[in-house]
Design an enzyme around this catalytic site. Structure first.
Site, short mmCIF file in Angstrom:
data_model
loop_
_atom_site.label_atom_id
_atom_site.label_comp_id
_atom_site.label_asym_id
_atom_site.label_seq_id
_atom_site.Cartn_x
_atom_site.Cartn_y
_atom_site.Cartn_z
N LYS A 29 0.80 -1.07 -0.02
CA LYS A 29 0.13 -0.19 -0.03
C LYS A 29 0.87 1.07 -0.06
CE LYS A 29 -3.75 -0.57 2.13
NZ LYS A 29 -4.58 -0.76 3.56
N ARG A 98 -3.25 3.07 8.56
CA ARG A 98 -3.65 2.03 7.67
C ARG A 98 -2.32 1.06 7.61
NH1 ARG A 98 -4.56 4.98 2.12
NH2 ARG A 98 -5.79 2.83 1.64
N GLY A 107 -6.72 -10.61 8.10
CA GLY A 107 -6.37 -11.08 9.41
C GLY A 107 -5.52 -9.95 9.88
N MET A 109 -4.56 -6.13 10.82
CA MET A 109 -5.28 -4.99 11.59
C MET A 109 -5.80 -4.19 10.25
SD MET A 109 -4.67 -1.95 14.03
CE MET A 109 -4.92 -0.71 12.67
N ARG A 343 -3.35 -0.88 -6.54
CA ARG A 343 -2.55 -2.03 -6.81
C ARG A 343 -2.87 -2.84 -7.89
NH1 ARG A 343 -5.44 -4.68 -1.62
NH2 ARG A 343 -7.39 -4.66 -2.60
N HIS A 459 -5.73 -44.41 -3.33
CA HIS A 459 -5.97 -44.85 -4.73
C HIS A 459 -6.95 -44.22 -5.48
CE1 HIS A 459 -7.77 -47.84 -7.41
NE2 HIS A 459 -6.54 -48.08 -7.74
N SER A 786 14.09 -43.05 -15.89
CA SER A 786 12.89 -42.37 -15.30
C SER A 786 12.60 -42.27 -13.96
CB SER A 786 11.94 -43.14 -16.09
OG SER A 786 10.57 -42.16 -15.81
N CYS A 854 8.60 -39.88 -14.17
CA CYS A 854 7.07 -40.19 -14.45
C CYS A 854 6.19 -40.44 -13.27
CB CYS A 854 7.13 -41.53 -15.23
SG CYS A 854 7.69 -42.75 -14.21
N TYR A 874 12.84 -34.73 -19.89
CA TYR A 874 11.20 -34.63 -20.16
C TYR A 874 10.58 -34.76 -18.70
CZ TYR A 874 11.23 -39.71 -20.07
OH TYR A 874 11.29 -40.96 -19.64
P1 ADP Z 1 -7.92 -2.00 3.24
O1 ADP Z 1 -6.45 -2.51 3.14
O2 ADP Z 1 -8.74 -2.94 4.26
O3 ADP Z 1 -8.42 -1.48 1.99
P2 ADP Z 1 -7.38 0.79 3.60
O4 ADP Z 1 -6.26 1.18 4.50
O5 ADP Z 1 -7.30 0.95 2.12
O6 ADP Z 1 -7.94 -0.65 4.03
O7 ADP Z 1 -8.64 1.59 4.10
C1 ADP Z 1 -9.88 1.20 4.20
C2 ADP Z 1 -10.98 2.33 3.59
O8 ADP Z 1 -10.79 3.65 4.21
C3 ADP Z 1 -10.78 2.36 2.27
O9 ADP Z 1 -12.01 2.56 1.74
C4 ADP Z 1 -9.99 3.58 2.17
O10 ADP Z 1 -9.96 4.19 0.89
C5 ADP Z 1 -10.41 4.49 3.33
N1 ADP Z 1 -9.52 5.43 3.74
C6 ADP Z 1 -8.20 5.10 4.37
N2 ADP Z 1 -7.36 6.05 4.44
C7 ADP Z 1 -8.34 7.19 4.29
C8 ADP Z 1 -7.95 8.85 4.14
N3 ADP Z 1 -6.86 9.14 4.57
N4 ADP Z 1 -9.06 9.53 3.75
C9 ADP Z 1 -10.31 8.88 3.41
N5 ADP Z 1 -10.56 7.52 3.27
C10 ADP Z 1 -9.33 6.72 3.54
MG MG Z 2 -7.93 -0.47 0.74
#
Ligand code: ADP
Ligand code: MG
Ligand code: MG
Length: 902
Positions: A29, A98, A107, A109, A343, A459, A786, A854, A874
Site C-alpha cells: 500500500k 492503515r 487477518g 489489522m 495495486r 488410490h 525415469s 514419470c 522430459y
Molecule cells: P484495506 O486495506 O482494508 O482496503 P485501507 O487502509 O485501504 O484498508 O482503508 C479502508 C478504507 O478507508 C478504504 O476505503 C480507504 O479508501 C479508506 N481510507 C483510508 N485512508 C483514508 C483517508 N486518509 N481518507 C479517506 N478515506 C480513507
Molecule cells: Mg484499501
C-alpha cells in the site's frame, strides 16, 4: 525532512520519498501510494513507517530508538503542508492509520479513520465543514468504533447493536436518516461500550490515539488469523508490516461527496471497460460493508462528470504505468477527487489469460511477460467443467478436492453396477469407502468418484487424477453401507440411483443435480474449437500463450497412458510421447484367469502355458498404443505390483471355500487360490515382492512382456508405422538386478527385431533411494533413467503413501514441517536432492543419458520448475496435466530473467 534523521536509522518515509519497488520496506500500500504521488496523481499527503520499524518493535516489544522523533518530524511536516495540526480543537487535521504488508493479508489489522478527533475537535471539524454537525459527529462515532474494535479488541457487534438501536428508535434502516443529535447520542453510547470493555475512557489525546493505532498495526502482524494465513499461503513470517499515516479526506460531507472502488478491466472475465462501485455521502469501508446499495461506477458520470473524467484518465495512466490490471480506491470530497490506493488487482484464472493477451496486443508487455503472468494452476482450473452455483444448492458434506471438476450422476456402490448403468447411458457417481484396483472398471465407467476415506494420494485420488476424472475423497461425514447400497449424510439417506453432484475442486458434495458448464479450453485442446474461428477471448489467449510456452520450453512433455484411447487424447493435448505405460491393466478383467493360472502353476509347462496365452493379448495392447503414438517414444514399464494384488482378497476366498464346501461342491481351485494368497501375503507389500524382483523370481514373466513389446513394435513398423519402445525396469536398487534383466531382454529383442530396423532402448526407473545413490553404476547398464518420484518420496521419507496423508499430514502441515504434501509437490531438499545426485552421477557415467520423470510430480507446476532446473529431458504426467506441464515448462525456461510481479 528533519535533520536528526541522518544520524540514525531511517524508519519513516514521506510519500514523495518512496516508489513502487520498495514493497519490502514500505509494504504494498505504501509503495503504491508513493508511486501515485510521484506520478502526480492527487493522493492526500502522508508518510509510511517501515516494515523494519515493525520488525524492531516485534523483536523488543518497544518502539526502536528514534522512531517517535521521526514520526513527530513527519507529522509536523504533514501539518505544515495541510495548514492544520493534528486534533487542533479549532481546525483539526485528522489522519487515517492503515496497515500494509508486502502481500495483502486478511487477518491483519484494518484501518482506523479520523484519528485526531475528540470531544473538542469534533466541534472544530464541524466548523471546518461549514457547520456540518452531522458530518462531524458521524466521523467521531466512526473513530470510536474502529479504534475500539481494531486497537482495543472491543467486540464489533456491540457497536453495531448500538447503531441498530438508534436507527430502530428513529424508525429507519438507513444511516443517512440519522441527524447530528442521533449521532451525538451514539458517540455517548459508543464511549460507554469502550470504557466497559477496556476499563478506561476513550483516549482524548490525538498523539496517543495515533501511537496506539500504530502499535496495534505492528502487533496485528502476529495475530492468529494472520499467522495461519501466512502459513497457508507460504508467506514468510518475518516480513513485518508497514504503517501508513494519511491525511483524511471526506466522502461523507454530503451529496457532492462519496467513495468508491474501480477496476481498470473486469477482474472476472478480463473484458475491457469500467468496472466498479460508487457510494455517495459515505466514508471508507461503507462501499464494501454493504450497508447501503452502491451504484455502478458508470453512474458517476451523471453525478459528477468532472471527477468521473478525471478518474478515467488516472485509471488509464495507472494501467499504462503498471502495465497490468489495477484496482483503485478513491474518495470525492465536495467535487474534488482523491486517490487512496492502487495495486495490481487480483483476477480470476480466465481473466489472467485474457488480460495477458490484451496487454500484448496493446504493446504494453511482450509474450514472455504474458507467459510469466499466468500459471499452471490457473490453466488446470480452466480445464474442468464448472458448477453454476447461483442456485439454492447447499453442500451436505465436504471432503478433500482430490481431482478437480464438477460431476453429476446417479449414486452406485459397486463397480459392477457402475459399468451396468453406464452401459445404459446413465451418468454415475461411484461411491466407496475407498477404492482398490478392482474398482478400476467402475471408475472408468463413472463420471465421478466419491469416497469417505483417504486423502489426495489415496488410490481413488491418484487414479482419478490420472483419468482426469472428478473425485472427492475422505468425505467422512458420509456413513456408507455398501451391502445395503446406501449412505447417510446430514440426516438424509441416499440410496442407489439418487442423484448427487460433487465438486472435485472444493471437495463439496451436493444432493440433487447442480447444472454444469463444459470447459471451452478443453474443447480447444481436443481440437473441436478452432482458436482462429472462435470469438472466445479466453480460447484465443490460451492458444497464444500456449504456443509461446511451447516455443520457449526446453523440457519435453510426455504422458502417462496405458491405453490407445488415453494415448490419443494425450497426443491431442500435446504429449510428445509416453513416459509411463503401465502394464498392470493388461493383467486385469477377463485376463485374471490367466494370471491365476500363472500364479498357481505347479510345473514349468503350466507356467509357460499361461504366459504363452498372455503374450498375444499383451502384443495387441502394445500395437494399439504404438499406433497411436506413431513416431513418438513409448516407455513401457514391466509389471510392477505384487502378483497377489491380482487375486481375490483373502476373506472373500475363505468365504467362497467355506460356502462351496458346505454345499459339497468341488473346491480344489478355490482352495489352491486361498493357499496361494496365504503364502503370498506380505506385511509390507510396497516393500515386498514387486517390480524387478518379480522378474527375477518368476521365470519367463519379463521375457514374455519384452517379447510382446518387441513383436508389437516390429508389427507396427512392418505395416508402415514407426514404433519407438523404451523398456523400463521398475524398482531397481542395484545395477546387478538391471544387468540380469537386461541380458535376457537383449537376447529376446535381438531375436525378434532382426532386420526390421526397430530399436528398443532399455532403461530403469530411479525410485529406490539406493538406486539414486548408486546412479553412476546403474547408468552403465541403463540407456535412460525415469524418476519414479512417488516411490522415491515414499521410500525417501519412509511414508506409506496410502496411509499417511489421511492419518497425520494435517498435523505436519499445521506444524509447518512441510507446506504441501511431498507427494503433491516434490520435496526439493530431500527427495529432490536424490534426483539431482542421480541425474549428475548418471550423466557423468554416461554422457547424454536420457532423463525423465514419470511420477505424479511430472504434472505439478512447482515440481516442473525443479525438473527444469535439474536438467531433465522430459516430464511425463497424466493426459489432462499435459497442457499444464507444457505451460509451466515454458515458464520455467523464461524464469531465469523473470520479474517479481506476482
Ligand atoms: P484495506 O486495506 O482494508 O482496503 P485501507 O487502509 O485501504 O484498508 O482503508 C479502508 C478504507 O478507508 C478504504 O476505503 C480507504 O479508501 C479508506 N481510507 C483510508 N485512508 C483514508 C483517508 N486518509 N481518507 C479517506 N478515506 C480513507
Ligand atoms: Mg484499501
Ligand atoms: Mg513405483
Amino acid at each position: 525532512m528533519a535533520a536528526q534523521e541522518t544520524a540514525e536509522h531511517k524508519y519513516v518515509y514521506d510519500f514523495a520519498e518512496g516508489n513502487k519497488d520498495l514493497k519490502d520496506l514500505l509494504g504494498g500500500k505504501g509503495a503504491n501510494l508513493a508511486e501515485m504521488t510521484n506520478l502526480g496523481l492527487p493522493v492526500p499527503p502522508g508518510f509510511t513507517i517501515t516494515t523494519e520499524a515493525c520488525k524492531a518493535y516485534l523483536a523488543t516489544g518497544a518502539e526502536p530508538a528514534g522512531l517517535a522523533e521521526q514520526i513527530a518530524a513527519h507529522l509536523e511536516a504533514l501539518e505544515r503542508e495541510m495548514g492544520r495540526s493534528l486534533g487542533d480543537p479549532q481546525d483539526p487535521l485528522l489522519v487515517s492509520v492503515r496497515s500494509g504488508a508486502k502481500f495483502s493479508m486478511p487477518g491483519m489489522m484494518e484501518t482506523v479513520l479520523n484519528v485526531g478527533l475528540n470531544d473538542r475537535s469534533v466541534v472544530g471539524l464541524s466548523a471546518q465543514a461549514g457547520g456540518n454537525d452531522r458530518f462531524a459527529w458521524d466521523s467521531y462515532r466512526r473513530l470510536i468504533q474502529m479504534f475500539g474494535k481494531t486497537v482495543c479488541d472491543v467486540p464489533g457487534e456491540e457497536f453495531e447493536h448500538a447503531l441498530d438501536d438508534v436507527k430502530r428508535a428513529k424508525g429507519t434502516t438507513n444511516d443517512l436518516d440519522l441527524d447530528a443529535d442521533d449521532l451525538r447520542g451514539l458517540v455517548d453510547a459508543y464511549k460507554k461500550i469502550f470504557s466497559k470493555h477496556t476499563g478506561r475512557e476513550f483516549p482524548q489525546e490525538p498523539r496517543e490515539q495515533l501511537d496506539l493505532a500504530i502499535r496495534a498495526v505492528f502487533e496485528s502482524w502476529n495475530a492468529e488469523r494472520a499467522v495461519i494465513y501466512r502459513r497457508q499461503e507460504r508467506i514468510p513470517a518475518d516480513l513485518g508490516t508497514a504503517v501508513n499515516v494519511v491525511a483524511m479526506v471526506f466522502g461523507n460531507l454530503g451529496a457532492d461527496s462519496g467513495t468508491g472502488v474501480a477496476f481498470t478491466r473486469d477482474p472476472a472475465s478480463g473484458a475491457q471497460g469500467i468496472y466498479g462501485d460508487y457510494l455517495a455521502n459515505a466514508q471508507g469501508e461503507d462501499v464494501v460493508a454493504g450497508i447501503r446499495n452502491t451504484v455502478p461506477l458508470q453512474e458517476l458520470e451523471r453525478i459528477d462528470k468532472k471527477s468521473y473524467d478525471e478518474l478515467l484518465d488516472y485509471m488509464a495512466r495507472l494501467e499504462g504505468h503498471y502495465k497490468d490490471l489495477c484496482d483503485i480506491e478513491f474518495t470525492i470530497e465536495r467535487g474534488k477527487l482523491w486517490m487512496l490506493q492502487t495495486r495490481v488487482g487480483k483476477r480470476t484464472a480466465a481473466a489472467a489469460f485474457v488480460i495477458a493477451g490484451q496487454l500484448v496486443d496493446e504493446g504494453l508487455i511482450d509474450l514472455d511477460e504474458a507467459l510469466h503472468r499466468v500459471n499452471g494452476a490457473q490453466l488446470a482450473q480452466l480445464m474442468f467443467p464448472r458448477f453454476k452455483l447461483d442456485h439454492e444448492f447447499q453442500p451436505v458434506a465436504k471432503g478433500i478436492g482430490a481431482s478437480p471438476g464438477a460431476a453429476v450422476g446417479k449414486v452406485v456402490f459397486t463397480s459392477a453396477r457402475a459399468v451396468e448403468l453406464a452401459a445404459e447411458g446413465e451418468s454415475v457417481i461411484l461411491v466407496r469407502r475407498e477404492t482398490n484396483p478392482d474398482d478400476l472398471n467402475g471408475m472408468i465407467a463413472a463420471k465421478g468418484i466419491l469416497t469417505s476415506r483417504g486423502g489426495k494420494t489415496s488410490h481413488a485420488a491418484v487414479v482419478a487424477r490420472g483419468m482426469g476424472k472428478t473425485c472427492v475423497s475422505g468425505a467422512d461425514e458420509l456413513d456408507i453401507n455398501i451391502p445395503q447400497r446406501k449412505f447417510t449424510v446430514a440426516g438424509q439417506t441416499v440410496t442407489e440411483g439418487d442423484v448427487v453432484s460433487i465438486d472435485g475442486t472444493t471437495g463439496k458434495v451436493y444432493l440433487g443435480e447442480v447444472p454444469v458448464m463444459p470447459s471451452e479450453v478443453v474443447q480447444y485442446f481436443e481440437g473441436t474449437l478452432d482458436p482462429e474461428q472462435t470469438d472466445d477471448a479466453l480460447v484465443q489467449a490460451v492458444h497464444r500463450i500456449m504456443t509461446h510456452a511451447d516455443a520457449r520450453r526446453r523440457l519435453a512433455v510426455r504422458t502417462n497412458a496405458d491405453t490407445g484411447a488415453d494415448a490419443a487424447r494425450a497426443r491431442r493435448f500435446g504429449a510428445q510421447g509416453i513416459g509411463l505405460c503401465r502394464t498392470e491393466h493388461m493383467f486385469l478383467g477377463d485376463r485374471r484367469e490367466l494370471v491365476e493360472r500363472l500364479i498357481l502353476a505347479a510345473t514349468d509347462a503350466e507356467r509357460e502355458d499361461a504366459l504363452a496365452a498372455l503374450l498375444p493379448l499383451q502384443r495387441e495392447d502394445f500395437i494399439e498404443i504404438f499406433r497411436e503414438m506413431d513416431g513418438l517414444p513409448v516407455t513401457v514399464r514391466l509389471i510392477d505390483p505384487p502378483l497377489h494384488e491380482f487375486l481375490p482378497p483373502l476373506e472373500q476366498l475363505a468365504v467362497n471355500v467355506a460356502v462351496a464346501q458346505e454345499r459339497g461342491e468341488d473346491v480344489a481351485k478355490e482352495e489352491a487360490l486361498l493357499a496361494a494368497v496365504r503364502r503370498m501375503h506380505e506385511e509390507n507389500p510396497m516393500l515386498g515382492l514387486r517390480g524387478v524382483r518379480l522378474g527375477l523370481v518368476i521365470p519367463g514373466l519379463f521375457a514374455m512382456q519384452v517379447r510382446a513389446i518387441a513383436e508389437a513394435a516390429v508389427a507396427v513398423t512392418r505395416s508402415g508405422g514407426s514404433a519407438c519402445p523404451e523398456i523400463m525396469v521398475p524398482l531397481v536398487g542395484a545395477v546387478q538386478e538391471l544387468e540380469t534383466v537386461r541380458a535376457e531382454a537383449e537376447r529376446i529383442i535381438a531375436e525378434v527385431v532382426g532386420d526390421s530396423g526397430v530399436e528398443v532402448l532399455i532403461g530403469t526407473m530411479i525410485e529406490v533411494p539406493r538406486a539414486a545413490l548408486t546412479a553412476g553404476q546403474i547408468a552403465e547398464a541403463a540407456q535412460f533413467f525415469s524418476f519414479g518420484t512417488n516411490d522415491l518420496t515414499q521410500m525417501g521419507w519412509g511414508f506409506s503413501r496410502d496411509d499417511v496423508e489421511g492419518a497425520f499430514f494435517w498435523r505436519y502441515l499445521e506444524l509447518g514441517i512441510f507446506g504441501i504434501s511431498p507427494f503433491e509437490s516434490i520435496d526439493r531438499e530431500g527427495v529432490g536432492r536424490l534426483v539431482r545426485i542421480a541425474a549428475e552421477e548418471g550423466r557423468a557415467a554416461r554422457p547424454g543419458l536420457k532423463l525423465g520423470v514419470c511420477g505424479e510430480h511430472g504434472g505439478d507446476p512447482e515440481s516442473v520448475h525443479f525438473f527444469h532446473e535439474v536438467g531433465l529431458d522430459y516430464v511425463s504426467c497424466s493426459p489432462f496435466r499435459v497442457p499444464v506441464a507444457r505451460l509451466e515448462a515454458g515458464r520455467a525456461a523464461i524464469e531465469t530473467t523473470g520479474s517479481d510481479s506476482r
